[in-house]
Design an enzyme around this catalytic site. Sequence first.
Site, mmCIF file in Angstrom:
data_model
loop_
_atom_site.group_PDB
_atom_site.id
_atom_site.type_symbol
_atom_site.label_atom_id
_atom_site.label_comp_id
_atom_site.label_asym_id
_atom_site.label_seq_id
_atom_site.Cartn_x
_atom_site.Cartn_y
_atom_site.Cartn_z
ATOM 1 C CD GLU A 1 -3.255 -1.044 1.898
ATOM 2 O OE1 GLU A 1 -3.585 0.059 2.358
ATOM 3 O OE2 GLU A 1 -3.861 -2.093 2.159
HETATM 4 C C1 LIG Z 1 2.365 -9.822 0.381
HETATM 5 C C2 LIG Z 1 2.165 -8.761 -0.644
HETATM 6 C C3 LIG Z 1 0.877 -8.390 -1.007
HETATM 7 C C4 LIG Z 1 0.672 -7.434 -1.997
HETATM 8 N N1 LIG Z 1 -0.614 -7.125 -2.398
HETATM 9 C C5 LIG Z 1 -0.807 -6.323 -3.483
HETATM 10 C C6 LIG Z 1 -2.121 -6.141 -4.042
HETATM 11 O O1 LIG Z 1 -3.118 -6.667 -3.539
HETATM 12 N N2 LIG Z 1 -2.233 -5.382 -5.156
HETATM 13 C C7 LIG Z 1 -1.171 -4.767 -5.750
HETATM 14 O O2 LIG Z 1 -1.361 -4.096 -6.757
HETATM 15 N N3 LIG Z 1 0.088 -4.907 -5.236
HETATM 16 C C8 LIG Z 1 0.298 -5.677 -4.127
HETATM 17 N N4 LIG Z 1 1.563 -5.857 -3.622
HETATM 18 C C9 LIG Z 1 2.674 -5.160 -4.233
HETATM 19 C C10 LIG Z 1 3.213 -4.023 -3.361
HETATM 20 O O3 LIG Z 1 2.298 -2.972 -3.341
HETATM 21 C C11 LIG Z 1 4.592 -3.629 -3.914
HETATM 22 O O4 LIG Z 1 5.477 -4.655 -3.505
HETATM 23 C C12 LIG Z 1 5.066 -2.277 -3.433
HETATM 24 O O5 LIG Z 1 4.309 -1.265 -4.028
HETATM 25 C C13 LIG Z 1 6.552 -2.013 -3.745
HETATM 26 O O6 LIG Z 1 6.857 -2.304 -5.060
HETATM 27 P P1 LIG Z 1 8.096 -3.260 -5.392
HETATM 28 O O7 LIG Z 1 7.962 -4.466 -4.538
HETATM 29 O O8 LIG Z 1 8.153 -3.463 -6.853
HETATM 30 O O9 LIG Z 1 9.372 -2.460 -4.887
HETATM 31 P P2 LIG Z 1 10.204 -1.369 -5.717
HETATM 32 O O10 LIG Z 1 9.283 -0.322 -6.225
HETATM 33 O O11 LIG Z 1 11.083 -2.057 -6.686
HETATM 34 O O12 LIG Z 1 11.076 -0.736 -4.566
HETATM 35 C C14 LIG Z 1 12.295 -1.309 -4.055
HETATM 36 C C15 LIG Z 1 12.865 -0.365 -3.003
HETATM 37 O O13 LIG Z 1 13.197 0.894 -3.603
HETATM 38 C C16 LIG Z 1 12.514 1.947 -2.965
HETATM 39 N N5 LIG Z 1 12.161 2.953 -3.976
HETATM 40 C C17 LIG Z 1 11.475 2.764 -5.129
HETATM 41 N N6 LIG Z 1 11.348 3.922 -5.779
HETATM 42 C C18 LIG Z 1 11.962 4.869 -5.032
HETATM 43 C C19 LIG Z 1 12.171 6.282 -5.177
HETATM 44 N N7 LIG Z 1 11.664 6.979 -6.204
HETATM 45 N N8 LIG Z 1 12.862 6.913 -4.214
HETATM 46 C C20 LIG Z 1 13.348 6.245 -3.144
HETATM 47 N N9 LIG Z 1 13.180 4.930 -2.952
HETATM 48 C C21 LIG Z 1 12.496 4.246 -3.885
HETATM 49 C C22 LIG Z 1 11.291 1.299 -2.328
HETATM 50 O O14 LIG Z 1 10.792 2.049 -1.244
HETATM 51 C C23 LIG Z 1 11.860 -0.042 -1.894
HETATM 52 O O15 LIG Z 1 12.532 0.084 -0.680
HETATM 53 C C24 LIG Z 1 1.787 -6.795 -2.607
HETATM 54 C C25 LIG Z 1 3.077 -7.156 -2.217
HETATM 55 C C26 LIG Z 1 3.286 -8.123 -1.263
HETATM 56 C C27 LIG Z 1 4.693 -8.493 -0.911
#
Ligand SMILES: Cc1cc2nc3c(=O)[nH]c(=O)nc-3n(C[C@H](O)[C@H](O)[C@H](O)COP(=O)(O)OP(=O)(O)OC[C@H]3O[C@@H](n4cnc5c(N)ncnc54)[C@H](O)[C@@H]3O)c2cc1C
Length: 579
Positions: A391
């Site tokens: 979220e």
């Molecule tokens: C158990 C689980 C349930 C989930 N449920 C849903 C769901 O129901 N629906 C849905 O759509 N998604 C869902 N997600 C996805 C979740 O919302 C994403 O994992 C989350 O938004 C982060 O994206 P990412 O994992 O690709 O991390 P990334 O975006 O790749 O980020 C990696 C790291 O880099 C940091 N980062 C990224 N961009 C920046 C920036 N511009 N500046 C500084 N730091 C940055 C992040 O904070 C993080 O620490 C779920 C994930 C999990 C693990």
Amino acid sequence: MANGKDTSFMRSLCMGYIEEDMIVPFPVTSPEERETLQSVIASLGDLMAPHEKDFSAWDRAAEMPASYLEELKTFGLFGLIIPEAHGGLGFGSAAYSRTLQEVARFDASTAVTIGAHSSIGMRGLLLFGTDKQKERFLPRLATGEMIAAFCLTEPGSGSDAASIRTTATRDGDDWIIDGNKLWITNGGIADFFTVFAKTENADTRGHMTAFIVTRDMPGVSVGPHEDKMGLRASSTTTVHFERVRVPDANRLGEVGKGFKVAMKILNSGRTGLGGGAVGAMKHLIALSSKQANERSQFGKRIREFGLIKQKVGHMVVDCYASEATVHMVAALADQGYQDYAVEAAISKVFASEALWRCADEALQTAGGNGYMTEYPYERIVRDSRINRIFEGTNEILRLFIALTAMDDVGRSLKELSKSLQGVFEDPIKGFGVLSEYALRRASLATGIRKSMFTKLDPRLRAHAAVFEEATKDLAIAVDRILRKHGRNIIGKQLASKRLADAMIDMFVLACTLSRVNSSLLSQGEEKAQPELQILAVLSDDVRRRVRQNFDLVDRNEDDALKAVAEHAFDLERYGWDTI
Ligand SMILES: Cc1cc2nc3c(=O)[nH]c(=O)nc-3n(C[C@H](O)[C@H](O)[C@H](O)COP(=O)(O)OP(=O)(O)OC[C@H]3O[C@@H](n4cnc5c(N)ncnc54)[C@H](O)[C@@H]3O)c2cc1C
């Protein structure tokens, strides 16, 4: 600044104003709502307590039995926020958040199953659906006959939600959706998907549209249950759309406005996650207090030791402050305030991190037992960790908090420089802007009315003063940072994070002040003593942290720290050894 329903407490604060009327008195639950909630909470206990042992077994097996899901449906847990006219319980944000709190006391997997359905899965339908769409889907969503999921994340698109690749191409009266979604909560049990897809060519960033897609549409499929660190009994899967034909009647909101739809859903659903975090903290405090009473070492119960008191004391402060903040944000939403996105983000960041601290300290208080799967601590630690990631990651939310809250100041500075430029062409207009800005500076300098609390009990003056002092410093820091970096503030993440941390602390303190004020007035000083002590601890912590954050705005070792990281990135390892 108009004190209408479009006011944001934090945006105003960055301008140096304390919109006291928004947060004082602390919002009360109406007697009718309290009665309904009390009966829901009691029945929830009857439903969930007998499953206490099952929750741990289901966590290990990574499954939630269909018969248990049926129990949740029968209870009405999938209809919490659906209007009564459509067969739901018609709860507002505060009652919804309080109910999720109770569910999370027992089991985080259950809380996330219900939360993903209500907070994000079907919220788009409530916020943006047409009457026809609501009539068609809400009754089945209320009974749980249809469970909802929110499909935004993709393999290449996480935090950068605008970069999704799933497409929706117009074909007559229909759309053809193609793409793959990742880590979708409820993916394996949902029949109703809120799906975000690009509706222009793939190079147009952020031009997306939201659609309702149902499981029975040809071309919809889901992947296997993901094996996760925590929330193991909840369903998380990939969801695939292969040339899925979706009628235009299933479009949610306007074409091209899907990004706004997604952000609005996430903003308004955040009190659900916050409520869950508070429920888990209450459970942890109960576990740790019992442990502190029952475990003896060195001939004493461990509750006698200062270091154990310190842990449990901080857990209580964290829980109380989170509860005050989450409840305040939910009440702002229920009162019809439109602009509470920053405050909602603050409640999510603070409550998710407070829960993480509590889970860690509770495990530590249990010693070796805390590490054993026989006890509940390690599961709660595993379950809690995700709250800082989904979220909206807490990093992204911190940047959002700082940049959104600073927006008005940026505008006023821009207006100021614009008006100075045009001052000779249009002196009256220029003068108007200038005088408003000058007034704001004057109010900061003299500390007149709007920069001070006027409604709090005088016994809270010292704590109110901590907040007021920080307000002046915040307005000055924001002003200085924006003048220094201008538009480049977007790239100054460490500066933004410090401002966000100060803002988070300040909003949490403001909500806690208001809550303690109400207790003091209604219960008297003696009864409110423990709450006054909670406030004393929090306000002292906030004073120190905020001051440190503002001090670091100008003097810091950011460049050195970033260089250290660059060094590791370049080597892709740690660069030293002692041999
Ligand atoms: C158990 C689980 C349930 C989930 N449920 C849903 C769901 O129901 N629906 C849905 O759509 N998604 C869902 N997600 C996805 C979740 O919302 C994403 O994992 C989350 O938004 C982060 O994206 P990412 O994992 O690709 O991390 P990334 O975006 O790749 O980020 C990696 C790291 O880099 C940091 N980062 C990224 N961009 C920046 C920036 N511009 N500046 C500084 N730091 C940055 C992040 O904070 C993080 O620490 C779920 C994930 C999990 C693990």
